[in-house]
Design an enzyme around this catalytic site. Structure first.
Site, PDB file in Angstrom:
ATOM      1  N   GLU A 139      -6.199  -1.165  -7.277  1.00  9.06           N
ATOM      2  CA  GLU A 139      -5.331  -0.058  -7.686  1.00  9.06           C
ATOM      3  C   GLU A 139      -4.028  -0.656  -8.212  1.00  9.06           C
ATOM      4  O   GLU A 139      -3.316  -1.331  -7.470  1.00  9.06           O
ATOM      5  CB  GLU A 139      -5.071   0.822  -6.454  1.00  9.06           C
ATOM      6  CG  GLU A 139      -4.234   2.039  -6.715  1.00  9.06           C
ATOM      7  CD  GLU A 139      -4.056   2.871  -5.441  1.00  9.06           C
ATOM      8  OE1 GLU A 139      -4.190   4.095  -5.517  1.00  9.06           O
ATOM      9  OE2 GLU A 139      -3.786   2.291  -4.366  1.00  9.06           O
ATOM     10  N   HIS A 158      -2.824  -3.517  -5.750  1.00  7.28           N
ATOM     11  CA  HIS A 158      -3.226  -3.138  -4.399  1.00  7.28           C
ATOM     12  C   HIS A 158      -4.733  -3.325  -4.220  1.00  7.28           C
ATOM     13  O   HIS A 158      -5.529  -2.607  -4.811  1.00  7.28           O
ATOM     14  CB  HIS A 158      -2.819  -1.666  -4.159  1.00  7.28           C
ATOM     15  CG  HIS A 158      -3.136  -1.154  -2.802  1.00  7.28           C
ATOM     16  ND1 HIS A 158      -3.457   0.162  -2.562  1.00  7.28           N
ATOM     17  CD2 HIS A 158      -3.200  -1.776  -1.606  1.00  7.28           C
ATOM     18  CE1 HIS A 158      -3.691   0.319  -1.281  1.00  7.28           C
ATOM     19  NE2 HIS A 158      -3.547  -0.839  -0.683  1.00  7.28           N
ATOM     20  N   SER A 184       0.831  -1.198   0.000  1.00 11.79           N
ATOM     21  CA  SER A 184       0.000   0.000   0.000  1.00 11.79           C
ATOM     22  C   SER A 184       0.868   1.250   0.000  1.00 11.79           C
ATOM     23  O   SER A 184       0.355   2.354  -0.054  1.00 11.79           O
ATOM     24  CB  SER A 184      -0.929  -0.014   1.214  1.00 11.79           C
ATOM     25  OG  SER A 184      -0.239  -0.384   2.368  1.00 11.79           O
ATOM     26  N   ASN A 213      -4.362   5.693  -0.908  1.00  8.53           N
ATOM     27  CA  ASN A 213      -3.797   5.898   0.427  1.00  8.53           C
ATOM     28  C   ASN A 213      -3.286   7.318   0.640  1.00  8.53           C
ATOM     29  O   ASN A 213      -3.228   7.800   1.766  1.00  8.53           O
ATOM     30  CB  ASN A 213      -2.692   4.879   0.710  1.00  8.53           C
ATOM     31  CG  ASN A 213      -3.288   3.574   1.206  1.00  8.53           C
ATOM     32  OD1 ASN A 213      -4.443   3.550   1.636  1.00  8.53           O
ATOM     33  ND2 ASN A 213      -2.549   2.499   1.122  1.00  8.53           N
TER      34      ASN A 213
END
Ligand code: 3HC
Length: 283
Positions: A152, A140, A119, A190
């Protein structure tokens, strides 16, 4: 290359979730970890999740059985030698991930793609541990993997178009909407989400509001499905801290400074749902 066999490194909540959606999508999946008890626990969990889907009428008994039959376990990384795609979902530690990718590069067949569920760690950095940086990519997933619709994908500096296309195809086959990010700290989601979660911990640390009110604020004021502190418990306080450390280090901007309370709680082993206690207590 058509992906048929997927080898997953790490049988925690992310690895198990990825394994579940992959077997349901028809892939042959091996889930691995460092101890037999870890992979057995993950397998039992996946079986339980599939059984719940049958109870709810969302999966047929037949599909449940064929899905389970596609799942094997491993505690030896050498078993990745036949895999077309490896997805690593272990601890967010650059050194440990680097060692795993170095080994995978030696073990896996030449055409195999090596993906990381990281991440926060740079895909270019991870790829530098291999002799196939064109075949290394970020995939991800989001927690809980069977529920969250997003995958992602992150391209490292050398990731090829072909590798990207395959990752997108796998994502779509496991039922995810795919988005693509350059290899930039925090990628897309994130970088947006984690500073907000970190800020929620600051609110608590500064005594501005209670856990309950901070979470209610975002649930009822912004229609979030759960509050930021409950979400941090779900993700893992250690995971949030690891991402914030990377954002802070890479951008050098004080707005990314991890909240001291987050650090203290991680030191105290209060990691959230997985440890039984975070901002809330769990059975
Ligand atoms: N595994 C599988 N299915 C699950 C699940 C899990 N861990 N948790 C919940 N579900 C399923 C339930 O079975 C239920 O399915 P149904 O509709 O078929 O009955 C459905 O999800 C809804 O669950 P609940 O009714 O129990 O609870 P909620 O409606 O409150 O939903 C939630 C729970 C899906 C977790 C929801 O609160 C939510 O979407 N929260 C936000 C999660 C989020 O933001 N995740 C991303 C985190 S960021 C991340 O992962 C990136 C990382 O790098 C940090």
């Amino acid at each position: 290359m058509t992906i048929q066999k997927i080898y997953i490194v790490g049988s925690g909540q992310m690895g198990s979730g990825i394994a579940q959606v992959a077997i349901q999508a028809g892939y042959q999946v091996t889930i691995s970890d460092v101890q037999e008890s870890f992979v057995e626990k993950a397998k039992a969990n996946i079986k339980k999740k599939l059984a719940r889907l049958v109870e709810k009428g969302k999966l047929t008994k037949e599909d449940q059985e064929t899905s389970v039959a596609r799942l094997t376990t491993s505690i030896n990384l050498n078993d990745a030698k036949d895999a077309d795609l490896v997805i690593e979902a272990i601890v967010e530690n650059e050194k440990i991930k680097g060692e795993v990718f170095q080994k995978l590069d030696e073990i896996c067949k030449e055409e195999a793609i090596l993906a990381s569920n990281t991440s926060s760690i740079s895909i270019t950095q991870i790829a530098a541990n291999t002799k196939r940086p064109d075949k290394v990519i970020g995939m991800h997933f989001f927690n809980p993997v069977p529920v969250m619709k997003l995958l992602e994908i992150t391209r490292g500096l050398s990731t090829s178009d072909k590798t990207l296309k395959i990752a997108e195809e796998v994502g779509q086959k496991v039922g995810k909407v795919t988005i693509v990010s350059k290899d930039s700290p925090g990628f897309i989601v994130n970088r947006l989400l984690d500073p907000m979660l970190n800020e929620a911990v600051y609110l608590l640390d500064e005594g501005v509001a209670t856990v309950d009110d901070i979470d209610k604020g975002m649930i009822y004021g912004c229609n979030h499905p759960m509050g930021p502190l409950a979400l941090t418990d779900l993700i893992g306080l250690d995971v949030l801290l690891a991402v914030m450390e990377v954002l802070y280090q890479e951008y050098g901007d004080p707005k990314y400074r991890p909240c001291p309370l987050l650090r203290r709680m991680v030191k105290a082993g209060k990691l959230g749902k997985k440890s039984g206690e975070g901002f809330y207590k769990y059975d």
